[in-house]
Design an enzyme around this catalytic site. Structure first.
Site, PDB file in Angstrom:
ATOM      1  N   LYS A 101      -4.637   3.143 -11.157  1.00 31.93           N
ATOM      2  CA  LYS A 101      -4.458   1.726 -11.500  1.00 31.93           C
ATOM      3  C   LYS A 101      -3.332   1.575 -12.524  1.00 31.93           C
ATOM      4  O   LYS A 101      -2.490   0.673 -12.407  1.00 31.93           O
ATOM      5  CB  LYS A 101      -5.770   1.141 -12.028  1.00 31.93           C
ATOM      6  CG  LYS A 101      -6.823   0.954 -10.921  1.00 31.93           C
ATOM      7  CD  LYS A 101      -7.895  -0.046 -11.317  1.00 31.93           C
ATOM      8  CE  LYS A 101      -9.078  -0.106 -10.365  1.00 31.93           C
ATOM      9  NZ  LYS A 101      -8.856  -0.785  -9.098  1.00 31.93           N
ATOM     10  N   ASP A 130       0.862  -1.183   0.000  1.00 34.31           N
ATOM     11  CA  ASP A 130       0.000   0.000   0.000  1.00 34.31           C
ATOM     12  C   ASP A 130       0.898   1.232   0.000  1.00 34.31           C
ATOM     13  O   ASP A 130       2.125   1.101  -0.033  1.00 34.31           O
ATOM     14  CB  ASP A 130      -0.959  -0.032   1.208  1.00 34.31           C
ATOM     15  CG  ASP A 130      -2.258   0.709   0.903  1.00 34.31           C
ATOM     16  OD1 ASP A 130      -2.208   1.913   0.623  1.00 34.31           O
ATOM     17  OD2 ASP A 130      -3.333   0.064   0.947  1.00 34.31           O
ATOM     18  N   VAL A 172      -6.431  -1.327  -5.788  1.00 35.50           N
ATOM     19  CA  VAL A 172      -6.245   0.052  -5.306  1.00 35.50           C
ATOM     20  C   VAL A 172      -7.504   0.842  -5.667  1.00 35.50           C
ATOM     21  O   VAL A 172      -8.492   0.271  -6.121  1.00 35.50           O
ATOM     22  CB  VAL A 172      -4.961   0.692  -5.907  1.00 35.50           C
ATOM     23  CG1 VAL A 172      -3.738  -0.120  -5.499  1.00 35.50           C
ATOM     24  CG2 VAL A 172      -5.041   0.817  -7.420  1.00 35.50           C
ATOM     25  N   HIS A 196     -12.498 -10.626 -10.186  1.00 32.66           N
ATOM     26  CA  HIS A 196     -13.447  -9.781  -9.457  1.00 32.66           C
ATOM     27  C   HIS A 196     -14.016 -10.514  -8.249  1.00 32.66           C
ATOM     28  O   HIS A 196     -14.746 -11.489  -8.394  1.00 32.66           O
ATOM     29  CB  HIS A 196     -14.579  -9.360 -10.424  1.00 32.66           C
ATOM     30  CG  HIS A 196     -15.589  -8.450  -9.812  1.00 32.66           C
ATOM     31  ND1 HIS A 196     -16.889  -8.384 -10.252  1.00 32.66           N
ATOM     32  CD2 HIS A 196     -15.503  -7.568  -8.798  1.00 32.66           C
ATOM     33  CE1 HIS A 196     -17.546  -7.504  -9.519  1.00 32.66           C
ATOM     34  NE2 HIS A 196     -16.734  -6.994  -8.641  1.00 32.66           N
ATOM     35  N   GLU A 208     -10.482   2.961  -7.308  1.00 32.67           N
ATOM     36  CA  GLU A 208     -11.142   2.728  -8.601  1.00 32.67           C
ATOM     37  C   GLU A 208     -10.932   3.920  -9.544  1.00 32.67           C
ATOM     38  O   GLU A 208     -11.883   4.592  -9.961  1.00 32.67           O
ATOM     39  CB  GLU A 208     -12.637   2.470  -8.327  1.00 32.67           C
ATOM     40  CG  GLU A 208     -13.458   2.013  -9.515  1.00 32.67           C
ATOM     41  CD  GLU A 208     -13.220   0.577  -9.922  1.00 32.67           C
ATOM     42  OE1 GLU A 208     -12.268  -0.049  -9.430  1.00 32.67           O
ATOM     43  OE2 GLU A 208     -13.997   0.081 -10.754  1.00 32.67           O
TER      44      GLU A 208
END
Ligand code: NAD
Length: 727
Positions: A416, A356, A409, A459, A411
C-alpha cells in the site's frame, strides 16, 4: 395559513382539488393538507353548485409520497395525554383523524375521482383509494404502493381496509405485508385503478367520469350488494381462515416474530374485513395506535428513514468546505473491490483510471462491470457509455488529471505504501487519497502521503454494487477537505455514508467481528451448532455467525488474528474463538471457498453443518446446553458492548452513525433501529446489569465501559446525549 390544496370550480360544477404542498418537491401529508381537505369536503357536502370533485397533484414529481415521517416524531411514544384521557386514547384520536377524514371524503355524497400523475405511496395511495374512481397516467415507471411496513409501520389511513375490499384479501395481504409496489397496469388489473390513460388526459378523464356519474359517490363496500372479492370474509369460509393461517406462518418466517407491524396488519385485516367500513377503520386505527405506541416503529423510522436521509444529505459534512464533486478517480487495484468501486463510479458519471500490476488484471477489472451490466435491462448505448468511462492501465502516468484516489490493492502495508508513493509522484499530495483497507489503521497508512491531512479511509463493503454503506474513516491527521471530498463522492455514487474515527477494525468490522466470535465461543463450549445458527437468524441477523465466517473465509480470519497478535504484542489477549479458528485452519477447512468449513457444500446439493463439527472443535456436545434465550443474549450483548466501547473511545461520534453502520454495514437486526436505539430502548441501566452478569459468567469481553455506567447513573440515553450536543 398557506394553501396546500388549490381549488378550482369549472363550468360543469366539478371542483378540481390540486394538492401542492408549498416548499416541498413532493407532496406529503401535512396538517395544512388535512385542513384544506376537510374544507373541500365541507364544500362538497354543502355547496349545491359543486357536483363532484377531482383530486390531483400540482407536483411534477408525483401524486403524493405519504405521511411526513420526519414530522411524525411527536406521535411516537404518544407524548403527554391531555387531561382525562389515557395515553392510548389520545394516540388513537391522533391517528384516527386522517382515517376519519378520508372516510368523510368517500361518504360526502358526491362523486370524487383521483387523477394520479405519478407515484402514490403510503398515505398518498390511501388518498387515492378513498376516491370513487381512480385514473392513473400511463407510465410504467409510476409506483403505487403501501410500503409502510419497511419502516415498521402499516397503512393507517384506511389502506388495510380498502385494499382487500378492492383486490381481494389474499393479494392485498401480499402487498401490505411485503410493502411491494405496483405499476399502473397492475393496479388496473387488480381494480385498484379504473383507467390508465396518457398523462395529459388524466384530469379530463376523471372529470368526464364525475360528470357522467352524478350518483357515483358511493364506494362498492358501502353498497348493500357488496361482495368481498375472492370469497366472503367470514370464519365459515375455509379459504378465509386458511389465508390467515398462511399469513401468520409467513410473517413468522420472514420477521421471526420480531416485528410488531406484520402481526398488527394481519389482525387489522382479519377483524376489519368482517365488519362495515366505519367500524373497520376504527379497528385499523386501534392497531395503528398500538404499533405507534411501541418504540419499535419510532426507532426504525429514525434510523431507516430520518438518519439515513440526513447522512445522505451531508449531515456529517464539514460545512465550510466548498462542494468537491469527483470528475476522475484513480482506482488503484482492479481486484474484487477495485472492480466494484470502478463500476459504481462509472455509473455515477465519473471517469475511472483503473490501475493494476498487469494489463490483463486491469482489463479483468473492467470486465466485472461489463458482466454485471449485461445482466441488467439497460440500453446498449447507455451500458457502453458507462464502460467507456473505465480506462484500464498499468501506467501511473495515466493517473494524471484524477481528482480523487481510491486504493484497493493487497492488504499489506508495504504494498500500500509503495502504490501510495508512486501515485503521489504523478498527482502530488494535494489530491485526496482514500484507502479501502479493511483492517490497517488509516493514521499509519497516511504516512506514505506527504500531506496526511489529505489521506482518509473510504471503506466499502462487498459486493460493492449491492452494499449500501460506505464507512469513512478519519485518521489522526485527516483534514476537513478530505472528509468533504469523500462524502461528496459517496453522495455521487448514491450510497449511505457514516463517519468514524480511526481504530483497529474501525467501527463496522470491529463490532461485526464480535457476533462471529461469540458464535465461535459458543461452538467451542460444545453448544449445538444448529442452535447457534438458528438463534442468530431468529434475532434478526441476516445469517448465522458460523455461516458468515464460512463466507468470509476461515483462513482469512486466522490470518487477521495472527496479524492482530503480531501488532499488539504483549497487549494481545486471545479470545475464546481463537482455538476454534486455529483448529479449523490446521484442518485446512477454509469455508465456502474450498467447500469445507463449518458447513459442507456438496456438489449441486444444499450446504449443511459439518456433522463432525462439535466433536472436532469441542470434543463433543456439552451435556448442559444453553437455552435459546441465553444464546441470543450473548450474540446480541457481545455486539452491543463493542458498539458502546466504540462510542466511549470516540471511534463513533454520533449514535446515528452507529445505528446506520450496524444496519447497513453488517445487517444488525433492522427492527431495533440499530444497537444504539436498542440500548436506549432497553434502558442503559438494564443494559449494564445484563452486561455485568454476562461478564461474571463469560469473561471481561462483556464488561461494560465506564461510559455506560455513567449514563446509567444519570438516567441518560445515547440519543438524548446526541440531541443535547446538537442543540
Ligand atoms: P483482491 O485480491 O481481489 O484485489 C487486489 C488487487 O490489487 C489485485 O487485482 C492485485 O493484482 C492488485 N494489486 C496488488 N498489488 C498491486 C500493486 N502494487 N499495484 C497495483 N495493483 C496491485 O482484493 P480485494 O478483496 O479487492 O481487496 C482489496 C482491498 O480492499 C484490501 O485492502 C482489502 O482489505 C480491502 N477490502 C476488502 C473487502 C472484501 O470484502 N474483499 C472489503 C472491504 C475492504
Amino acid at each position: 395559513m398557506t394553501t396546500a390544496i388549490r381549488t378550482e370550480l369549472d363550468a360543469d360544477g366539478i371542483l378540481l382539488l390540486t394538492i401542492d404542498v408549498p416548499g416541498q418537491s413532493m407532496n406529503v401529508i401535512t396538517p395544512e393538507v388535512q385542513a384544506d381537505l376537510a374544507a373541500a369536503i365541507e364544500r362538497l357536502k354543502t355547496d349545491d353548485a359543486v357536483k363532484g370533485a377531482v383530486l390531483t397533484s400540482g407536483k411534477a414529481s408525483g401524486f403524493m409520497a405519504g405521511a411526513d415521517l420526519k414530522g411524525m416524531g411527536a406521535l411516537f411514544g404518544g407524548g403527554a395525554a391531555p387531561e382525562g384521557k389515557s395515553k392510548m386514547a389520545a394516540l388513537f384520536d391522533g391517528v384516527f383523524t386522517l382515517n376519519k377524514l378520508l372516510r368523510d371524503l368517500e361518504t360526502c355524497g358526491k362523486p370524487v375521482a383521483a387523477a394520479v400523475n405519478g407515484l402514490a405511496l403510503g398515505g398518498g395511495l390511501e388518498f387515492v383509494l378513498a376516491c370513487h374512481y381512480r385514473v392513473i397516467a400511463d407510465n410504467p415507471k409510476i409506483t403505487l404502493g403501501l410500503p409502510e411496513i419497511m419502516v415498521g409501520l402499516f397503512p393507517g389511513a384506511g389502506g388495510t381496509q380498502r385494499l382487500p375490499r378492492l383486490m381481494g384479501i389474499q393479494p392485498a395481504l401480499m402487498y401490505l405485508l411485503q410493502g411491494k409496489n405496483m405499476s399502473p397496469q397492475e393496479a388496473l388489473g387488480f381494480g385498484v385503478a379504473q383507467a390508465v390513460v396518457p398523462a395529459d388526459q388524466i384530469i379530463e378523464t376523471a372529470k368526464a367520469w364525475v360528470k357522467a356519474n352524478p350518483n357515483g359517490g358511493v364506494q362498492p363496500w358501502d353498497a348493500k350488494s357488496f361482495k368481498m372479492p375472492g370469497g366472503p370474509a367470514t370464519a365459515l369460509n375455509p379459504a378465509f381462515a386458511q389465508m390467515f393461517v398462511g399469513g401468520n406462518a409467513m410473517t413468522h418466517v420472514n420477521a421471526g416474530d420480531n416485528m410488531n407491524a406484520p402481526r398488527a396488519i394481519l389482525s387489522a385485516v382479519y377483524e376489519g374485513v368482517q365488519v362495515p367500513m366505519d367500524t373497520a377503520i376504527r379497528i385499523e386505527s386501534k392497531y395503528f395506535a398500538k404499533v405507534v405506541a411501541d418504540p419499535q416503529a419510532g426507532n426504525m423510522i429514525r434510523s431507516l428513514f430520518v438518519s439515513k436521509q440526513a447522512a445522505e444529505k451531508g449531515a456529517r459534512r464539514p460545512k465550510d468546505v466548498a462542494p468537491a464533486p469527483t470528475k476522475k478517480v484513480a482506482m488503484l487495484g482492479a481486484g474484487l473491490m477495485g472492480a466494484g468501486i470502478a463500476m459504481v463510479s462509472a455509473q455515477a458519471g465519473i471517469e475511472v483510471v483503473l490501475l493494476d500490476t498487469t494489463q490483463e488484471a486491469a482489463e479483468k477489472g473492467k470486465q466485472y462491470t461489463a458482466d454485471r451490466l449485461a445482466k441488467k435491462k439497460m440500453a446498449a448505448d447507455k451500458a457502453q457509455a458507462i464502460l467507456d468511462r473505465i480506462h484500464p492501465t498499468t501506467k501511473y502516468e495515466d493517473l494524471a488529471g484524477c481528482d480523487l484516489v481510491i486504493e484497493a490493492v493487497f492488504e499489506t502495508r508495504e504494498i500500500k505504501a509503495n502504490v501510495t508513493k508512486q501515485t503521489q509522484a504523478v498527482l502530488g499530495p494535494d489530491v485526496i487519497f482514500g484507502s479501502n483497507t479493511s483492517t490497517l489503521p488509516i493514521t499509519g497508512l497516511a504516512e506514505a502521503w506527504d500531506k496526511p491531512e489529505n489521506f482518509i479511509g473510504i471503506h466499502f463493503f462487498s459486493p460493492v454494487e449491492k452494499m449500501p454503506l460506505v464507512e469513512i474513516i478519519v485518521g489522526k491527521k485527516t483534514g476537513a477537505a478530505a472528509i468533504a471530498k469523500a462524502l461528496d463522492y459517496v453522495a455521487q455514487i448514491r450510497k449511505t455514508p457514516i463517519v468514524v474515527n480511526d481504530s483497529r477494525g474501525f467501527y463496522t468490522s470491529r463490532c461485526f467481528g464480535t457476533y462471529v466470535q461469540e458464535g465461535l465461543a459458543l461452538l467451542g463450549e460444545g453448544t449445538v451448532p444448529a442452535l447457534i445458527e438458528n438463534v442468530g437468524k431468529q434475532m434478526g441477523m441476516p445469517v448465522g455467525p458460523l455461516a458468515v465466517n464460512d463466507e468470509v473465509g476461515l483462513d482469512l480470519s486466522y490470518k487477521v488474528g495472527q496479524q492482530t497478535k503480531a501488532d499488539l504484542g504483549d497487549a494481545y489477549k486471545p479470545g475464546p474463538a481463537e482455538a476454534v479458528i486455529t483448529k479449523m485452519y490446521e484442518l485446512g477447512r477454509q469455508g465456502r471457498k474450498n467447500a469445507k468449513g463449518f458447513y459442507v457444500y456438496p456438489d449441486g446439493g444444499k450446504k449443511h453443518l459439518w456433522p463432525e463439527l462439535a466433536a472436532t472443535v469441542a470434543g463433543g456436545l456439552a451435556a448442559d446446553q444453553p437455552s435459546a434465550d441465553e444464546v441470543k443474549e450473548r450474540l446480541l450483548y457481545r455486539q452491543l458492548v463493542e458498539c458502546a466501547r466504540c462510542f466511549a473511545e470516540g471511534v463513533l461520534e454520533t449514535p446515528q452513525d452507529g445505528d446506520l453502520g450496524a444496519i447497513f454495514g453488517w445487517g444488525f437486526a433492522p427492527f431495533t433501529g440499530g444497537p444504539f436505539s436498542h440500548m436506549d430502548t432497553v434502558g442503559i441501566a438494564n443494559v449494564v446489569v445484563t452486561l455485568d452478569r454476562l461478564a461474571q459468567r463469560h469473561g471481561e469481553r462483556f464488561a461494560p465501559p465506564q461510559l455506560l455506567r455513567d449514563m446509567a447513573a444519570r438516567g441518560d440515553s445515547f440519543y438524548a446525549m446526541a440531541a443535547k450536543k446538537a442543540a
